[in-house]
Design an enzyme around this catalytic site. Structure first.
Site, mmCIF file in Angstrom:
data_model
loop_
_atom_site.group_PDB
_atom_site.id
_atom_site.type_symbol
_atom_site.label_atom_id
_atom_site.label_comp_id
_atom_site.label_asym_id
_atom_site.label_seq_id
_atom_site.Cartn_x
_atom_site.Cartn_y
_atom_site.Cartn_z
ATOM 1 C CG ASP A 327 -0.132 2.567 -1.441
ATOM 2 O OD1 ASP A 327 -0.386 1.414 -1.016
ATOM 3 O OD2 ASP A 327 -0.059 3.551 -0.694
ATOM 4 C CD GLU A 523 -4.107 3.423 4.075
ATOM 5 O OE1 GLU A 523 -4.241 3.948 2.958
ATOM 6 O OE2 GLU A 523 -3.864 2.206 4.226
#
Length: 742
Positions: A327, A523
């Site tokens: 990521d 997020e």
């Protein structure tokens, strides 16, 4: 670095192999001499000066043979470049893409082009690709982007419901069609890799990524891996719109303690495998091309450092043959300090990371990883394994033969056909939670008052990851708001009054529609460790509507269930709209009864935030159970027979098939005159083996499967239907399921 001329590379719709002029190799050699990088031997040339075809350039050869031939011609710098992914905006100058042999480029959540439209994205992609091809070996780049609910970085693209809404549809076939539409729009901008779908199993609604989950049980995200087939097609690279899919985030990101984003998932291995692994297992079976690791940890060990989970379980046990990507800057987080270290890189690569999303300081990264290889802390075998995995996907996608944008797909971005499909997905995702007195569907001839901050806001209804990482309120892109959908649905739009705050309402309205809920986030910025209720504006708007005495219908726009139990008695109806995207007309379709609501809760709806985490089967008493969802016209007969007869039928439908397996759906209908409080369906599997099943529980004995209804789907009013689905190895045959009511 001088880019290739336009005729030196071709769009993916073409089929002829690429040829590069001789002067490109000379330019690359000069650039490499300046930087100190080593160059691979250029291809041999015939007397006319054109590159002679080498085995890796021959599309007729098997992919493994092409990979091995190319790998044998690559220097260490070529190989390390293939393992490097960088942010487009960090690439200065653009020629560094070729100079440093960079294998992949991405656009982060806020990375864009100007003007932001499909044509500019395609032009940008082609310019970068031509630069990437300007190396002695001419290895194309692969470009990644977070197209998580449509091609959401592109203004004007079709935006579909976020995953939580798609999970509510309980329709893997529809989700596959959505994946295909997204692939066409992504391919129309040249981009060949989407960081989707998220296969997280969200177990705590405080988590800021809950809306990226298809549902709280492993069966639901497992079923929705059909999105992968939509993106990639039946065979990766089988058509020009094939886009590499990404199963993310491996593993357990939806199970962190407290629902903290990037937190710690504290579970036994048996629990981790039972809840969080099944969707990834199914993704691997579907041939997903890449897997992205999670920022989160499992019992204190970060996923990016977890060799057992990545190499032993994913690549070994599950047999994943694609490549693993990190990521965003996640490798840089391993030691808790800002800035790459060689030790962090060695830990991640040795754990099984094949491509590192750097994303900015690529020169430092390449220097450090080279040092780790030279020192023997990363083996040449590990480097070669990573390159085989990456190059295999590039060959399968056809990037060596068709490296440039197929402009025939560019016009599909935001097309009418895709918006029609998105509207269908929106209406299928609506979950009717309350409908006192049958106030819904609303009459099209009534006098309506519409209020709420999300009634006329395309940004709010689209949520995060919408033309920007966090998304934002307002007219961020083109589409139809819920208010516009309502006005288009009624007989006389002049009889619809709108005020965001509910000001001016009186008792003369048929109903008040309040479109309220969350504003965009993504997020960790969406984590809600404290309250999970409506904000003050929503509460004040609702209070004004209640004071008028007009029946209130609430449309809740949110990325998760909210704490609304205290307000629910004031509302005649509650429709969970989730984050529907650009096609608000799909909400109106349900409000006015053009389509009855069919959605089922993909998450258990909390009675209060104090219940979190609350999940199906945990023994807690929720406000609405997992799988709950009302529809129109299915109330029990108000004057039933004294002794209602119990009967039910089961209809088997093949949804999808592939070599060695299939997916099917079974519809159960109460054909009796009274309600049934449970049912079982059984049939002979004919040698097939069930790999996953959702919306029910099952047992198998002597080659015969028995499925039992669970949750709200286990109880059926007279005439009502429910369904369950499954995937299996082997052929479907012609099952004759038998239904037995309880």
């Amino acid at each position: 670095m001088t880019p290739l001329p336009p005729d030196a590379a071709v769009p993916r719709s073409a089929r002829r192999p690429t040829r590069r002029p001789a002067f490109v190799a000379a330019l690359c050699a000069a650039a490499l001499a300046v930087t100190g990088l080593t160059a691979a031997a250029p291809p041999e040339r015939d007397t006319a000066g054109a590159a002679a075809a080498l085995p890796y350039q021959d599309p007729a050869l098997p992919v493994p043979q092409r990979v091995e031939d190319l790998l044998g011609r690559m220097t260490l710098d070529d190989k390390l470049g293939q393992m490097t992914q960088i942010e487009k905006d960090a690439l200065v100058p653009q020629s560094d893409l070729a100079t440093y042999r960079i294998g992949s480029v991405l656009s982060g959540g806020d990375s864009t082009v100007s003007p932001n439209n499909a044509q500019t994205w395609a032009d940008t992609y082609d310019s970068l690709q031509r630069t990437a091809l300007a190396t002695p070996l001419g290895i194309p780049m692969i470009y990644g982007i977070d197209a998580v609910h449509g091609h959401n970085a592109v203004r004007g693209a079709t935006l579909f419901p976020h995953n939580i809404g798609l999970g509510a549809t309980r329709d893997p076939a529809l989700v596959q069609r959505v994946g295909r539409a997204v692939a066409e729009e992504v391919a129309g901008t040249g981009i060949d890799w989407s960081f989707a779908p998220c296969l997280c199993v969200a177990r705590n609604d405080r988590w800021g990524r809950t809306y990226e989950s298809f549902g709280e049980t492993p069966e639901l995200p497992t079923a929705m891996t059909s999105f992968i087939t939509g993106l990639q097609g039946g065979t990766l690279g089988g058509d020009p719109a094939s886009v590499l899919a990404t199963a993310k985030h491996y593993l357990g990101d939806g199970g962190t303690t407290g629902g903290v984003d990037q937190g710690n998932t504290q579970l036994t291995e048996a629990e981790l495998r039972a809840v969080h692994l099944p969707p990834f297992e199914e993704a691997v079976k579907r041939g997903v091309g890449s897997v992205m690791l999670s920022y989160s940890s499992w019992n204190g060990v970060r996923s990016h450092a977890h060799k057992y989970l990545v190499t032993d379980v994913l690549k070994g046990e599950l047999g994943f043959t694609g490549f693993v990507v990190s990521d965003w800057a996640a490798v840089d987080q391993l030691d808790g300090q800002s800035g790459f270290t060689g030790a962090e890189i060695a830990t991640a690569v040795n754990a099984g990371v094949d491509m590192v999303m750097v994303p900015h300081d690529y020169k430092k990264f390449l220097s450090l990883v080279r040092g780790e290889v030279t020192a023997g802390r990363i083996s040449q075998a590990r480097i070669d394994d990573a390159n085989r995995r990456i190059l295999t996907k590039k060959f399968q996608l056809g990037l060596f033969e068709r490296p440039l944008t197929d402009r025939s797909y560019t016009a599909t971005v935001g097309s009418a056909a895709h918006r029609t499909l998105a509207r269908q997905a929106v209406r299928a995702s609506q979950v009717l939670l309350k409908n006192d007195g049958g106030i819904l569907p609303l009459p099209k001839t009534g006098k309506l008052f519409v209020a709420g901050k999300s009634a006329d806001d395309i940004g709010n209804q689209s949520g995060g990851w919408t033309v920007g990482w966090q998304g934002r309120s307002g007219p961020v892109t083109e589409g139809t708001t819920v208010l516009q959908g309502i006005r288009a649905a009624v007989a006389d739009p002049s009889r619809v009054t709108y005020d965001r705050y509910g000001n001016g309402i009186d008792g003369g309205y048929t109903a008040a529609v309040a479109v309220v809920g969350e504003t965009p986030y993504a997020e960790m910025r969406g984590d809600r460790p404290d309250g999970m209720g409506l904000d003050q504006e929503d509460l004040q708007t609702l209070a004004r509507l209640k004071a008028s005495g007009v029946p209130v219908v609430v449309v809740l726009v949110s990325g998760r269930p909210l704490d609304i139990a205290a307000q629910l008695p004031d509302w005649k109806a509650l429709l969970a709209a989730w984050l529907p995207g650009t096609e608000g007309g799909g909400v109106a379709d349900v409000l006015f009864g053009d389509h009855a609501p069919t959605g089922k809760l993909p998450m258990t709806w909390m009675r209060s935030a104090a219940q979190q985490p609350v999940n199906d089967g945990d023994g807690k008493s929720p406000l609405f159970p997992y799988g709950h969802g009302l529809t129109y016209g299915t109330d029990p007969d108000p004057d039933p027979d004294p002794t209602p007869a119990k009967a039910c039928t089961a209809t088997h439908k093949l949804v999808n098939s592939w070599p060695g397996g299939h997916q099917a759906e079974v519809t159960v209908k109460n054909t009796g005159t009274g309600p049934i409080t449970g049912w079982t369906v059984d049939w002979d599997l004919g040698g097939a083996t069930v790999t996953s099943l959702w919306n029910g529980t099952h047992t198998v004995a002597d080659g015969r499967i028995t499925v039992r209804g669970t949750g709200s789907g286990g109880t059926l009013a007279a005439g009502a239907t429910t369904s369950f689905g499954y995937t299996a190895n082997g052929t479907a045959g012609t099952p004759a399921p038998r239904c037995t009511p309880a």
